[in-house]
Design a protein around this motif. Structure first.
Motif, PDB file in Angstrom:
ATOM      1  N   PRO A 140      -9.824   5.644 -22.141  1.00 30.34           N
ATOM      2  CA  PRO A 140      -9.119   6.928 -22.093  1.00 30.34           C
ATOM      3  C   PRO A 140      -7.778   6.797 -21.375  1.00 30.34           C
ATOM      4  O   PRO A 140      -7.671   6.141 -20.351  1.00 30.34           O
ATOM      5  CB  PRO A 140     -10.074   7.838 -21.303  1.00 30.34           C
ATOM      6  CG  PRO A 140     -11.420   7.194 -21.425  1.00 30.34           C
ATOM      7  CD  PRO A 140     -11.143   5.712 -21.512  1.00 30.34           C
ATOM      8  N   GLY A 141      -6.748   7.398 -21.958  1.00 29.90           N
ATOM      9  CA  GLY A 141      -5.427   7.378 -21.352  1.00 29.90           C
ATOM     10  C   GLY A 141      -4.631   6.127 -21.643  1.00 29.90           C
ATOM     11  O   GLY A 141      -3.459   6.050 -21.311  1.00 29.90           O
ATOM     12  N   GLY A 142      -5.247   5.109 -22.255  1.00 29.92           N
ATOM     13  CA  GLY A 142      -4.522   3.907 -22.646  1.00 29.92           C
ATOM     14  C   GLY A 142      -3.993   3.073 -21.497  1.00 29.92           C
ATOM     15  O   GLY A 142      -3.020   2.349 -21.647  1.00 29.92           O
ATOM     16  N   ASP A 143      -4.642   3.144 -20.339  1.00 31.87           N
ATOM     17  CA  ASP A 143      -4.160   2.398 -19.175  1.00 31.87           C
ATOM     18  C   ASP A 143      -5.297   1.546 -18.604  1.00 31.87           C
ATOM     19  O   ASP A 143      -6.243   2.059 -18.002  1.00 31.87           O
ATOM     20  CB  ASP A 143      -3.628   3.350 -18.117  1.00 31.87           C
ATOM     21  CG  ASP A 143      -2.954   2.646 -16.955  1.00 31.87           C
ATOM     22  OD1 ASP A 143      -3.023   1.398 -16.858  1.00 31.87           O
ATOM     23  OD2 ASP A 143      -2.352   3.351 -16.127  1.00 31.87           O
ATOM     24  N   TRP A 144      -5.209   0.242 -18.784  1.00 34.20           N
ATOM     25  CA  TRP A 144      -6.222  -0.703 -18.302  1.00 34.20           C
ATOM     26  C   TRP A 144      -6.448  -0.559 -16.801  1.00 34.20           C
ATOM     27  O   TRP A 144      -7.568  -0.683 -16.321  1.00 34.20           O
ATOM     28  CB  TRP A 144      -5.777  -2.122 -18.652  1.00 34.20           C
ATOM     29  CG  TRP A 144      -6.613  -3.226 -18.086  1.00 34.20           C
ATOM     30  CD1 TRP A 144      -6.271  -4.056 -17.055  1.00 34.20           C
ATOM     31  CD2 TRP A 144      -7.913  -3.650 -18.518  1.00 34.20           C
ATOM     32  NE1 TRP A 144      -7.281  -4.969 -16.825  1.00 34.20           N
ATOM     33  CE2 TRP A 144      -8.298  -4.739 -17.714  1.00 34.20           C
ATOM     34  CE3 TRP A 144      -8.787  -3.220 -19.505  1.00 34.20           C
ATOM     35  CZ2 TRP A 144      -9.507  -5.399 -17.857  1.00 34.20           C
ATOM     36  CZ3 TRP A 144      -9.991  -3.876 -19.655  1.00 34.20           C
ATOM     37  CH2 TRP A 144     -10.340  -4.948 -18.835  1.00 34.20           C
ATOM     38  N   LEU A 145      -5.401  -0.291 -16.049  1.00 36.46           N
ATOM     39  CA  LEU A 145      -5.528  -0.213 -14.594  1.00 36.46           C
ATOM     40  C   LEU A 145      -6.290   1.021 -14.126  1.00 36.46           C
ATOM     41  O   LEU A 145      -6.790   1.037 -13.002  1.00 36.46           O
ATOM     42  CB  LEU A 145      -4.147  -0.250 -13.934  1.00 36.46           C
ATOM     43  CG  LEU A 145      -3.301  -1.487 -14.218  1.00 36.46           C
ATOM     44  CD1 LEU A 145      -1.987  -1.410 -13.458  1.00 36.46           C
ATOM     45  CD2 LEU A 145      -4.039  -2.766 -13.912  1.00 36.46           C
ATOM     46  N   SER A 146      -6.387   2.046 -14.946  1.00 35.75           N
ATOM     47  CA  SER A 146      -7.110   3.238 -14.515  1.00 35.75           C
ATOM     48  C   SER A 146      -8.430   3.412 -15.266  1.00 35.75           C
ATOM     49  O   SER A 146      -9.033   4.479 -15.200  1.00 35.75           O
ATOM     50  CB  SER A 146      -6.235   4.485 -14.655  1.00 35.75           C
ATOM     51  OG  SER A 146      -5.731   4.605 -15.939  1.00 35.75           O
ATOM     52  N   ARG A 147      -8.912   2.363 -15.896  1.00 31.11           N
ATOM     53  CA  ARG A 147     -10.199   2.429 -16.587  1.00 31.11           C
ATOM     54  C   ARG A 147     -11.331   2.566 -15.574  1.00 31.11           C
ATOM     55  O   ARG A 147     -11.190   2.124 -14.438  1.00 31.11           O
ATOM     56  CB  ARG A 147     -10.413   1.187 -17.445  1.00 31.11           C
ATOM     57  CG  ARG A 147     -10.762  -0.048 -16.612  1.00 31.11           C
ATOM     58  CD  ARG A 147     -10.567  -1.347 -17.353  1.00 31.11           C
ATOM     59  NE  ARG A 147     -10.941  -2.500 -16.564  1.00 31.11           N
ATOM     60  CZ  ARG A 147     -10.234  -3.028 -15.592  1.00 31.11           C
ATOM     61  NH1 ARG A 147      -9.073  -2.490 -15.246  1.00 31.11           N
ATOM     62  NH2 ARG A 147     -10.652  -4.080 -14.937  1.00 31.11           N
ATOM     63  N   PRO A 148     -12.453   3.127 -15.987  1.00 35.36           N
ATOM     64  CA  PRO A 148     -13.609   3.167 -15.088  1.00 35.36           C
ATOM     65  C   PRO A 148     -14.122   1.748 -14.810  1.00 35.36           C
ATOM     66  O   PRO A 148     -14.158   0.909 -15.708  1.00 35.36           O
ATOM     67  CB  PRO A 148     -14.655   3.958 -15.875  1.00 35.36           C
ATOM     68  CG  PRO A 148     -13.905   4.639 -16.962  1.00 35.36           C
ATOM     69  CD  PRO A 148     -12.683   3.814 -17.230  1.00 35.36           C
ATOM     70  N   ARG A 149     -14.463   1.487 -13.556  1.00 41.28           N
ATOM     71  CA  ARG A 149     -14.983   0.160 -13.165  1.00 41.28           C
ATOM     72  C   ARG A 149     -16.259   0.347 -12.381  1.00 41.28           C
ATOM     73  O   ARG A 149     -16.472   1.386 -11.760  1.00 41.28           O
ATOM     74  CB  ARG A 149     -13.963  -0.581 -12.298  1.00 41.28           C
ATOM     75  CG  ARG A 149     -12.739  -1.008 -13.042  1.00 41.28           C
ATOM     76  CD  ARG A 149     -11.850  -1.828 -12.137  1.00 41.28           C
ATOM     77  NE  ARG A 149     -10.952  -1.016 -11.333  1.00 41.28           N
ATOM     78  CZ  ARG A 149      -9.746  -0.660 -11.696  1.00 41.28           C
ATOM     79  NH1 ARG A 149      -9.262  -1.021 -12.830  1.00 41.28           N
ATOM     80  NH2 ARG A 149      -9.013   0.068 -10.902  1.00 41.28           N
ATOM     81  N   LEU A 150     -17.063  -0.679 -12.396  1.00 43.32           N
ATOM     82  CA  LEU A 150     -18.278  -0.646 -11.579  1.00 43.32           C
ATOM     83  C   LEU A 150     -17.894  -0.654 -10.108  1.00 43.32           C
ATOM     84  O   LEU A 150     -16.991  -1.390  -9.708  1.00 43.32           O
ATOM     85  CB  LEU A 150     -19.158  -1.848 -11.886  1.00 43.32           C
ATOM     86  CG  LEU A 150     -19.724  -1.913 -13.309  1.00 43.32           C
ATOM     87  CD1 LEU A 150     -20.465  -3.236 -13.500  1.00 43.32           C
ATOM     88  CD2 LEU A 150     -20.628  -0.742 -13.573  1.00 43.32           C
ATOM     89  N   PRO A 151     -18.551   0.128  -9.251  1.00 41.16           N
ATOM     90  CA  PRO A 151     -18.246   0.139  -7.820  1.00 41.16           C
ATOM     91  C   PRO A 151     -18.369  -1.257  -7.229  1.00 41.16           C
ATOM     92  O   PRO A 151     -19.346  -1.962  -7.474  1.00 41.16           O
ATOM     93  CB  PRO A 151     -19.280   1.075  -7.222  1.00 41.16           C
ATOM     94  CG  PRO A 151     -19.787   1.892  -8.369  1.00 41.16           C
ATOM     95  CD  PRO A 151     -19.636   1.042  -9.597  1.00 41.16           C
ATOM     96  N   GLY A 152     -17.349  -1.661  -6.501  1.00 37.94           N
ATOM     97  CA  GLY A 152     -17.372  -2.962  -5.834  1.00 37.94           C
ATOM     98  C   GLY A 152     -17.126  -4.141  -6.746  1.00 37.94           C
ATOM     99  O   GLY A 152     -17.061  -5.270  -6.327  1.00 37.94           O
ATOM    100  N   GLY A 153     -16.968  -3.880  -8.053  1.00 41.92           N
ATOM    101  CA  GLY A 153     -16.753  -4.971  -9.012  1.00 41.92           C
ATOM    102  C   GLY A 153     -15.325  -5.455  -9.001  1.00 41.92           C
ATOM    103  O   GLY A 153     -14.421  -4.735  -8.584  1.00 41.92           O
ATOM    104  N   PRO A 154     -15.085  -6.666  -9.455  1.00 36.13           N
ATOM    105  CA  PRO A 154     -13.722  -7.179  -9.507  1.00 36.13           C
ATOM    106  C   PRO A 154     -12.915  -6.455 -10.558  1.00 36.13           C
ATOM    107  O   PRO A 154     -13.474  -5.906 -11.514  1.00 36.13           O
ATOM    108  CB  PRO A 154     -13.914  -8.655  -9.881  1.00 36.13           C
ATOM    109  CG  PRO A 154     -15.215  -8.693 -10.594  1.00 36.13           C
ATOM    110  CD  PRO A 154     -16.061  -7.611  -9.980  1.00 36.13           C
ATOM    111  N   ARG A 155     -11.599  -6.457 -10.407  1.00 40.53           N
ATOM    112  CA  ARG A 155     -10.737  -5.808 -11.388  1.00 40.53           C
ATOM    113  C   ARG A 155     -10.710  -6.588 -12.680  1.00 40.53           C
ATOM    114  O   ARG A 155     -10.582  -6.024 -13.750  1.00 40.53           O
ATOM    115  CB  ARG A 155      -9.335  -5.668 -10.826  1.00 40.53           C
ATOM    116  CG  ARG A 155      -9.270  -4.701  -9.671  1.00 40.53           C
ATOM    117  CD  ARG A 155      -7.883  -4.534  -9.210  1.00 40.53           C
ATOM    118  NE  ARG A 155      -7.195  -3.645 -10.161  1.00 40.53           N
ATOM    119  CZ  ARG A 155      -6.028  -3.105  -9.930  1.00 40.53           C
ATOM    120  NH1 ARG A 155      -5.405  -3.339  -8.820  1.00 40.53           N
ATOM    121  NH2 ARG A 155      -5.469  -2.332 -10.815  1.00 40.53           N
ATOM    122  N   THR A 156     -10.755  -7.911 -12.586  1.00 46.83           N
ATOM    123  CA  THR A 156     -10.745  -8.770 -13.763  1.00 46.83           C
ATOM    124  C   THR A 156     -11.700  -9.918 -13.531  1.00 46.83           C
ATOM    125  O   THR A 156     -12.083 -10.186 -12.402  1.00 46.83           O
ATOM    126  CB  THR A 156      -9.335  -9.341 -14.021  1.00 46.83           C
ATOM    127  OG1 THR A 156      -8.919 -10.065 -12.875  1.00 46.83           O
ATOM    128  CG2 THR A 156      -8.326  -8.249 -14.340  1.00 46.83           C
TER     129      THR A 156
END
Length: 151
Positions: free
Chosen positions: A134-150
């Protein structure tokens, strides 16, 4: 979108990056450090961003994707192009093992409204994109809590 990834057909175009190559993401540090000066925030029209296994896929669509326009450091274009092609799993136009296709895009828009031609890596036909982001922005995607960004 314009043409496929034949370097002979275009000059040294910048690259539009939208996922793990953006500033603050792991692949930016690993693959762009020292190869590019500072990038510039940009948006790419006509694509939709999908989640993937630790990285996003952009596919043709009717929305915009948030990203960064990057250029090679002086004298480093060939090396940067080679590194990005390897990272993105690009073996040449239409190659059956491509993870992404590298294409010339005419629709990269900078913050000031200027339009720029740039290379962009789009999901190859055999790729398996996940859910839209949603929103087309990889940086603001939902992530697992405490998980790495990549990965």
């Amino acid at each position: 979108m314009a043409g496929r990834g034949d370097l002979r057909a275009v000059s040294e175009l910048p690259f539009f990056v939208y996922g793990t190559l953006r500033p603050g993401e792991r692949n930016h540090e690993l693959f762009l450090r020292g190869r590019t000066p500072a990038g510039e925030p940009a948006r790419l029209a006509g694509v939709l961003l999908h989640d993937g296994p630790g990285h996003p896929y952009a596919v043709r669509g009717a929305v915009e994707v948030e990203g960064e326009l990057i250029s090679a450091a002086p004298g480093g274009y060939g090396a940067l192009l080679s590194v990005l092609d390897r990272l993105e799993g690009y073996a040449g136009p239409g190659h059956p093992r491509n993870l992404y296709e590298r294409e010339v895009c005419e629709a990269v828009r900078l913050r000031d409204g200027a339009r720029v031609r740039a290379w962009v890596y789009l999901a190859a036909p055999g790729a398996a994109p996940g859910a839209p982001i949603p929103g087309g922005d990889w940086l603001s995607r939902p992530r697992l809590p405490g998980g790495p960004r990549t990965p």
